[in-house]
Scaffold this motif. Structure first.
Motif, PDB file in Angstrom:
ATOM      1  N   ALA A 160      -7.773 -14.184   6.369  1.00  0.00           N
ATOM      2  CA  ALA A 160      -7.208 -12.844   6.593  1.00  0.00           C
ATOM      3  C   ALA A 160      -6.482 -12.359   5.354  1.00  0.00           C
ATOM      4  N   VAL A 161      -6.434 -11.039   5.209  1.00  0.00           N
ATOM      5  CA  VAL A 161      -5.676 -10.390   4.137  1.00  0.00           C
ATOM      6  C   VAL A 161      -4.573  -9.574   4.790  1.00  0.00           C
ATOM      7  N   PHE A 162      -3.349  -9.736   4.320  1.00  0.00           N
ATOM      8  CA  PHE A 162      -2.202  -9.044   4.884  1.00  0.00           C
ATOM      9  C   PHE A 162      -1.716  -7.961   3.921  1.00  0.00           C
ATOM     10  N   LEU A 209       0.835  -1.198   0.000  1.00  0.00           N
ATOM     11  CA  LEU A 209       0.000   0.000   0.000  1.00  0.00           C
ATOM     12  C   LEU A 209       0.872   1.251   0.000  1.00  0.00           C
ATOM     13  N   HIS A 210       0.476   2.252  -0.781  1.00  0.00           N
ATOM     14  CA  HIS A 210       1.327   3.427  -0.966  1.00  0.00           C
ATOM     15  C   HIS A 210       0.648   4.744  -0.596  1.00  0.00           C
ATOM     16  N   ASN A 211      -0.643   4.688  -0.252  1.00  0.00           N
ATOM     17  CA  ASN A 211      -1.363   5.904   0.124  1.00  0.00           C
ATOM     18  C   ASN A 211      -2.707   5.526   0.742  1.00  0.00           C
ATOM     19  N   ARG A 212      -3.448   6.529   1.194  1.00  0.00           N
ATOM     20  CA  ARG A 212      -4.746   6.292   1.833  1.00  0.00           C
ATOM     21  C   ARG A 212      -5.740   5.639   0.869  1.00  0.00           C
ATOM     22  N   ALA A 213      -5.701   6.045  -0.388  1.00  0.00           N
ATOM     23  CA  ALA A 213      -6.632   5.478  -1.366  1.00  0.00           C
ATOM     24  C   ALA A 213      -6.448   3.973  -1.485  1.00  0.00           C
ATOM     25  N   ASP A 214      -5.193   3.509  -1.451  1.00  0.00           N
ATOM     26  CA  ASP A 214      -4.927   2.070  -1.507  1.00  0.00           C
ATOM     27  C   ASP A 214      -5.547   1.364  -0.304  1.00  0.00           C
ATOM     28  N   VAL A 215      -5.401   1.978   0.875  1.00  0.00           N
ATOM     29  CA  VAL A 215      -5.959   1.384   2.100  1.00  0.00           C
ATOM     30  C   VAL A 215      -7.475   1.305   2.011  1.00  0.00           C
ATOM     31  N   GLU A 216      -8.102   2.401   1.603  1.00  0.00           N
ATOM     32  CA  GLU A 216      -9.564   2.442   1.532  1.00  0.00           C
ATOM     33  C   GLU A 216     -10.107   1.448   0.515  1.00  0.00           C
ATOM     34  N   ALA A 217      -9.404   1.284  -0.605  1.00  0.00           N
ATOM     35  CA  ALA A 217      -9.845   0.320  -1.618  1.00  0.00           C
ATOM     36  C   ALA A 217      -9.763  -1.101  -1.084  1.00  0.00           C
ATOM     37  N   LEU A 218      -8.692  -1.424  -0.363  1.00  0.00           N
ATOM     38  CA  LEU A 218      -8.536  -2.763   0.192  1.00  0.00           C
ATOM     39  C   LEU A 218      -9.570  -3.022   1.291  1.00  0.00           C
ATOM     40  N   MET A 219      -9.863  -1.998   2.087  1.00  0.00           N
ATOM     41  CA  MET A 219     -10.896  -2.131   3.123  1.00  0.00           C
ATOM     42  C   MET A 219     -12.256  -2.410   2.492  1.00  0.00           C
ATOM     43  N   VAL A 277       6.825   1.624  15.629  1.00  0.00           N
ATOM     44  CA  VAL A 277       6.793   0.618  14.565  1.00  0.00           C
ATOM     45  C   VAL A 277       7.678  -0.556  14.966  1.00  0.00           C
ATOM     46  N   PRO A 278       7.302  -1.773  14.512  1.00  0.00           N
ATOM     47  CA  PRO A 278       6.123  -2.055  13.692  1.00  0.00           C
ATOM     48  C   PRO A 278       4.829  -2.016  14.496  1.00  0.00           C
ATOM     49  N   THR A 279       3.795  -1.481  13.856  1.00  0.00           N
ATOM     50  CA  THR A 279       2.437  -1.508  14.394  1.00  0.00           C
ATOM     51  C   THR A 279       1.553  -2.277  13.419  1.00  0.00           C
ATOM     52  N   PHE A 280       0.752  -3.178  13.963  1.00  0.00           N
ATOM     53  CA  PHE A 280      -0.188  -3.943  13.141  1.00  0.00           C
ATOM     54  C   PHE A 280      -1.605  -3.475  13.456  1.00  0.00           C
ATOM     55  N   LEU A 281      -2.284  -2.981  12.437  1.00  0.00           N
ATOM     56  CA  LEU A 281      -3.668  -2.540  12.577  1.00  0.00           C
ATOM     57  C   LEU A 281      -4.588  -3.659  12.106  1.00  0.00           C
ATOM     58  N   PHE A 282      -5.580  -3.995  12.923  1.00  0.00           N
ATOM     59  CA  PHE A 282      -6.552  -5.028  12.582  1.00  0.00           C
ATOM     60  C   PHE A 282      -7.857  -4.345  12.191  1.00  0.00           C
ATOM     61  N   VAL A 315      -5.102  -7.303   8.050  1.00  0.00           N
ATOM     62  CA  VAL A 315      -3.958  -7.090   8.936  1.00  0.00           C
ATOM     63  C   VAL A 315      -2.984  -6.170   8.209  1.00  0.00           C
ATOM     64  N   LEU A 316      -2.861  -4.937   8.687  1.00  0.00           N
ATOM     65  CA  LEU A 316      -2.010  -3.940   8.039  1.00  0.00           C
ATOM     66  C   LEU A 316      -0.727  -3.760   8.831  1.00  0.00           C
TER      67      LEU A 316
END
Length: 303
Positions: free
Chosen positions: A241-243, A190-200, A266-271, A212-213
């Motif tokens: 799960a998706v990593f 993932l390279h930006n917020r848009a990538d995160v939102e699309a995967l969510m 870091v590292p932090t894992f967001l669920f 799992v981010l």
């Protein structure tokens, strides 16, 4: 040949983390800085070497061996700055690992078999060798690259140096190659917020999986150390799960996302489930990470 991920199954158990601030810690060392983007590297103690080369009965390869038709076929020796620059340009966006060695260095000889083994297995990575004491041309190359101690490993992508290490063992070398190498299909980059939102959005709803981010920094020792665990879990837990991974210091958009998510170490894992952050884990411990993932999948975990 298999990818880097298939070679690396070494799973470390340390729970070290790196702070995004410059707060001093015991022992006089400092935690990894978030701003500026240039991060301080942390050495991480790991278990004994897993290189298959050490199990061979034959005498291990040493730096500078000319066995180009055999086991050293993918470790290419370069003899000048011009040859190195040409190899980096030809590699384009592939990871290039350069070992700077010397004929008199015992440590260079000890680490080289791991370099050879990685070159056999990691077809997605280019491996180069520079014998610093070979000639005036190689000595000049070492001066240009700021090499003062061997063995020294430099990692390049797109001709840019992205990482360097010296005084490391086979396990850390293998972990570094994994972290800076493959674009693993099972771990979404993932390279930006848009990538995160699309995967969510893809993983929301009744049939959605736990997301799992893995949030880290490019030069964070604990982030590198835990990544083999992330890769292995992305395969074994693919049905539930998706990593994904994001490096906070990759660009301004990633930095902004980390601030918004209140990531301070870091590292932090967001669920994440159904577009909501349901929990987080800060650390690089294998057992703790697995336990937290299972907990957020609804599995009862007893510590």
């Amino acid at each position: 040949m298999a990818s880097t991920a298939s070679f690396l199954a070494t799973l470390a158990s340390s729970t070290a983390t790196a702070s995004l601030s410059a707060t001093p810690v015991s022992g006089g060392s400092s935690k990894v800085r978030f701003l500026p983007a240039t991060a301080q590297r942390r050495r991480v103690a790991v278990r004994a070497a897993v290189s298959g080369a050490e199990k061979e009965k034959a005498k291990p390869s040493e730096p500078g061996d000319k066995d180009k038709g055999g086991k050293d076929a993918r470790v290419v020796q370069v003899h000048s700055a011009e040859e190195l620059d040409s190899a980096l340009q030809a590699a384009k966006n592939r990871l290039v690992v350069v070992e700077f060695a010397a004929s008199h260095s015992v440590n260079s000889s000890r680490i080289y078999p791991c370099m050879v083994e990685l070159s056999r297995t990691c077809s997605d990575v280019d491996f180069l060798l520079v014998m610093g004491d070979e000639s005036e041309a190689t000595r000049e190359l070492c001066r240009r690259e700021g090499i003062t101690q061997v063995p020294h490993f430099s990692f390049y992508k797109g001709t840019e140096k992205v990482h360097e290490e010296e005084g490391i063992g086979p396990d850390q070398l293998a972990g570094d190659v994994l972290y800076y190498g493959d674009n693993h299909a099972a771990v979404v980059q993932l390279h930006n917020r848009a990538d995160v939102e699309a995967l969510m959005a893809e993983n929301s709803g009744e049939d959605g999986k736990l997301l799992v981010l893995d949030v880290g920094l490019k030069h964070c020792g604990p982030c590198v150390k835990v990544y083999p665990t992330v890769v292995k879990l992305s395969r074994t837990m693919a049905d539930t799960a998706v990593f994904a991974r994001m490096n906070g210091d990759e660009n301004d958009a990633c930095m902004e996302f980390l601030r918004d998510m209140e990531v301070v170490e870091v590292p932090t894992f967001l669920f994440i489930r159904d577009n909501k952050i349901v929990g987080r884990y800060v650390g690089s411990g294998k057992g703790e990470l697995i336990g937290e993932i299972l907990r957020y999948q609804g599995v009862r975990v007893t510590y």
